[in-house]
Enzyme design. Structure first.
Site, PDB file in Angstrom:
ATOM      1  N   THR A  32       0.852  -1.199   0.000  1.00 50.98           N
ATOM      2  CA  THR A  32       0.000   0.000   0.000  1.00 50.98           C
ATOM      3  C   THR A  32       0.883   1.243   0.000  1.00 50.98           C
ATOM      4  O   THR A  32       1.932   1.255   0.647  1.00 50.98           O
ATOM      5  CB  THR A  32      -0.876  -0.002   1.268  1.00 50.98           C
ATOM      6  OG1 THR A  32      -1.684  -1.167   1.259  1.00 50.98           O
ATOM      7  CG2 THR A  32      -1.782   1.224   1.331  1.00 50.98           C
ATOM      8  N   GLY A  33       0.426   2.272  -0.708  1.00 56.57           N
ATOM      9  CA  GLY A  33       1.142   3.548  -0.660  1.00 56.57           C
ATOM     10  C   GLY A  33       1.443   4.073  -2.043  1.00 56.57           C
ATOM     11  O   GLY A  33       1.181   3.415  -3.054  1.00 56.57           O
ATOM     12  N   THR A  35       4.332   4.676  -3.572  1.00 58.21           N
ATOM     13  CA  THR A  35       5.360   3.955  -4.348  1.00 58.21           C
ATOM     14  C   THR A  35       4.758   2.678  -4.925  1.00 58.21           C
ATOM     15  O   THR A  35       4.971   2.349  -6.104  1.00 58.21           O
ATOM     16  CB  THR A  35       6.577   3.628  -3.455  1.00 58.21           C
ATOM     17  OG1 THR A  35       6.887   4.758  -2.633  1.00 58.21           O
ATOM     18  CG2 THR A  35       7.789   3.258  -4.292  1.00 58.21           C
ATOM     19  N   ASP A  87       8.485   3.374   5.090  1.00 53.03           N
ATOM     20  CA  ASP A  87       8.662   4.737   5.567  1.00 53.03           C
ATOM     21  C   ASP A  87      10.116   4.995   5.967  1.00 53.03           C
ATOM     22  O   ASP A  87      10.574   6.132   5.964  1.00 53.03           O
ATOM     23  CB  ASP A  87       7.735   4.994   6.765  1.00 53.03           C
ATOM     24  CG  ASP A  87       6.285   4.848   6.347  1.00 53.03           C
ATOM     25  OD1 ASP A  87       5.859   5.594   5.456  1.00 53.03           O
ATOM     26  OD2 ASP A  87       5.594   3.951   6.867  1.00 53.03           O
ATOM     27  N   LYS A  97       7.192   0.594   8.734  1.00 57.59           N
ATOM     28  CA  LYS A  97       6.090   0.702   7.788  1.00 57.59           C
ATOM     29  C   LYS A  97       4.814   1.078   8.543  1.00 57.59           C
ATOM     30  O   LYS A  97       4.762   1.023   9.747  1.00 57.59           O
ATOM     31  CB  LYS A  97       5.887  -0.643   7.065  1.00 57.59           C
ATOM     32  CG  LYS A  97       7.035  -0.957   6.113  1.00 57.59           C
ATOM     33  CD  LYS A  97       6.804  -2.209   5.289  1.00 57.59           C
ATOM     34  CE  LYS A  97       5.465  -2.328   4.651  1.00 57.59           C
ATOM     35  NZ  LYS A  97       5.060  -1.171   3.846  1.00 57.59           N
ATOM     36  N   GLY A  98       3.808   1.455   7.754  1.00 56.72           N
ATOM     37  CA  GLY A  98       2.517   1.751   8.375  1.00 56.72           C
ATOM     38  C   GLY A  98       2.094   3.192   8.286  1.00 56.72           C
ATOM     39  O   GLY A  98       1.054   3.568   8.835  1.00 56.72           O
ATOM     40  N   GLU A 106       0.236  -5.829   5.928  1.00 60.41           N
ATOM     41  CA  GLU A 106       1.542  -5.830   5.257  1.00 60.41           C
ATOM     42  C   GLU A 106       2.488  -6.824   5.917  1.00 60.41           C
ATOM     43  O   GLU A 106       3.207  -7.551   5.240  1.00 60.41           O
ATOM     44  CB  GLU A 106       2.135  -4.412   5.279  1.00 60.41           C
ATOM     45  CG  GLU A 106       1.393  -3.491   4.317  1.00 60.41           C
ATOM     46  CD  GLU A 106       1.731  -2.026   4.461  1.00 60.41           C
ATOM     47  OE1 GLU A 106       2.386  -1.644   5.443  1.00 60.41           O
ATOM     48  OE2 GLU A 106       1.319  -1.256   3.581  1.00 60.41           O
ATOM     49  N   LYS A 124      14.421   7.686   2.397  1.00 55.34           N
ATOM     50  CA  LYS A 124      13.876   6.808   3.454  1.00 55.34           C
ATOM     51  C   LYS A 124      14.979   6.134   4.288  1.00 55.34           C
ATOM     52  O   LYS A 124      14.692   5.426   5.239  1.00 55.34           O
ATOM     53  CB  LYS A 124      12.990   5.720   2.821  1.00 55.34           C
ATOM     54  CG  LYS A 124      11.869   6.239   1.903  1.00 55.34           C
ATOM     55  CD  LYS A 124      10.665   6.680   2.676  1.00 55.34           C
ATOM     56  CE  LYS A 124       9.497   7.140   1.835  1.00 55.34           C
ATOM     57  NZ  LYS A 124       8.688   6.123   1.245  1.00 55.34           N
TER      58      LYS A 124
HETATM   59  C1  5RP Z   1       1.654   1.809   4.192  1.00 56.57           C
HETATM   60  C2  5RP Z   1       3.132   1.719   4.141  1.00 56.57           C
HETATM   61  C3  5RP Z   1       3.810   2.353   2.985  1.00 56.57           C
HETATM   62  O1  5RP Z   1       4.588   1.395   2.343  1.00 56.57           O
HETATM   63  C4  5RP Z   1       4.689   3.464   3.481  1.00 56.57           C
HETATM   64  O2  5RP Z   1       3.896   4.369   4.210  1.00 56.57           O
HETATM   65  C5  5RP Z   1       5.379   4.184   2.317  1.00 56.57           C
HETATM   66  O3  5RP Z   1       4.430   4.914   1.602  1.00 56.57           O
HETATM   67  P1  5RP Z   1       4.805   5.739   0.312  1.00 56.57           P
HETATM   68  O4  5RP Z   1       5.194   4.745  -0.744  1.00 56.57           O
HETATM   69  O5  5RP Z   1       3.548   6.485  -0.029  1.00 56.57           O
HETATM   70  O6  5RP Z   1       5.942   6.664   0.642  1.00 56.57           O
HETATM   71  O7  5RP Z   1       3.780   1.164   4.992  1.00 56.57           O
HETATM   72  O8  5RP Z   1       1.137   1.286   5.372  1.00 56.57           O
END
Ligand code: 5RP
Length: 224
Positions: A32-33, A35, A87, A97-98, A106, A124
């Site tokens: 999710t997210g 990326t 993250d 993450k989260g 996840e 990151k």
């Molecule tokens: C979601 C996650 C995402 O992988 C994390 O927040 C990174 O998000 P993004 O790709 O938007 O930077 O852990 O629960």
């Protein structure tokens, strides 16, 4: 290159890495997210034939093309490749993450996968995890009790307002949590009654990190 271009670049690199290995029996895990959304765009555009995908959130399911079969984890023995962002990551491939609140699913998908490919941009990276507030999914009635325990561990818990996870629970984001030994913190938090899961991925870390920077992508692989 701005951050979005880097995210897209690492997502494309992940897709190209696994493409030769995809076939009609392949089960993909999809996180999710933003990326991961770039990865979903590549998958949708490719028209590649796979068995299907297990997603870590309803949001990711909604982005998948109708050509990809959405599968429940209960219907498969394992996930061949799990693709997700993070993250924060360190040199040992441990993650936080989260940020998007999907950490519990996840972590379940990461544990069920043969290969966890984490796609990130270079912003990151951390030598010591904990710069990003650590998300903890909690059962609602335990929120204050868990917050007190987390404060005893040195963290500053902040309730994530107006957010309910896909599992119907709440999130506490813990700032400044000391994280010298991430797997100890991961285990200790998960032992507090009412904690559903926390966002430290140390017991099951990434196998591959694809990190996009100004000069392109660097594929880092952990030795098993
Ligand atoms: C979601 C996650 C995402 O992988 C994390 O927040 C990174 O998000 P993004 O790709 O938007 O930077 O852990 O629960």
């Amino acid at each position: 290159m701005n951050q979005d271009l880097k995210k897209k670049s690492s997502a494309i690199a992940a897709f190209e890495l696994i493409l030769p290995k995809l076939n009609k029996d392949t089960v993909l895990g999809i996180g999710t997210g933003s990326t991961t959304n770039f990865f979903i765009e590549e998958l949708n555009a490719s028209k590649v034939e796979i068995k299907g995908a297990v997603c870590s959130s309803a949001a990711s399911e909604s982005h998948l093309s109708k050509n990809i079969t959405i599968i429940s984890l209960n219907e498969v023995h394992a996930i061949d490749f799990y693709i997700d962002g993070a993250d924060e990551y360190n040199d040992r491939f441990e993650l936080i993450k989260g940020g998007g609140g999907a950490l519990t699913r996840e972590k379940i998908l990461a544990y069920s996968s043969d290969m966890f490919i984490c796609i990130v941009d270079d912003s990151k990276h951390s030598d010591l995890l904990g710069k990003f507030p650590l998300p903890i999914e909690v059962i609602e009635i335990a929120r204050s009790a868990i917050s007190r325990e987390v404060m005893k561990m040195g963290g500053r818990p902040v309730y994530r307002n107006d957010f309910i996870t896909d599992n119907g629970n709440q999130i506490i984001d813990v700032h400044n949590m000391p994280m010298d030994i991430p797997f100890e913190v991961e285990n200790k938090i998960n032992n507090i009654p009412g904690v559903v899961e926390n966002g430290i991925f140390s017991n099951r870390k990434a196998d591959v990190i694809i990190k996009a920077n100004e000069d392109g992508n660097e594929v880092l692989c952990i030795e098993k």
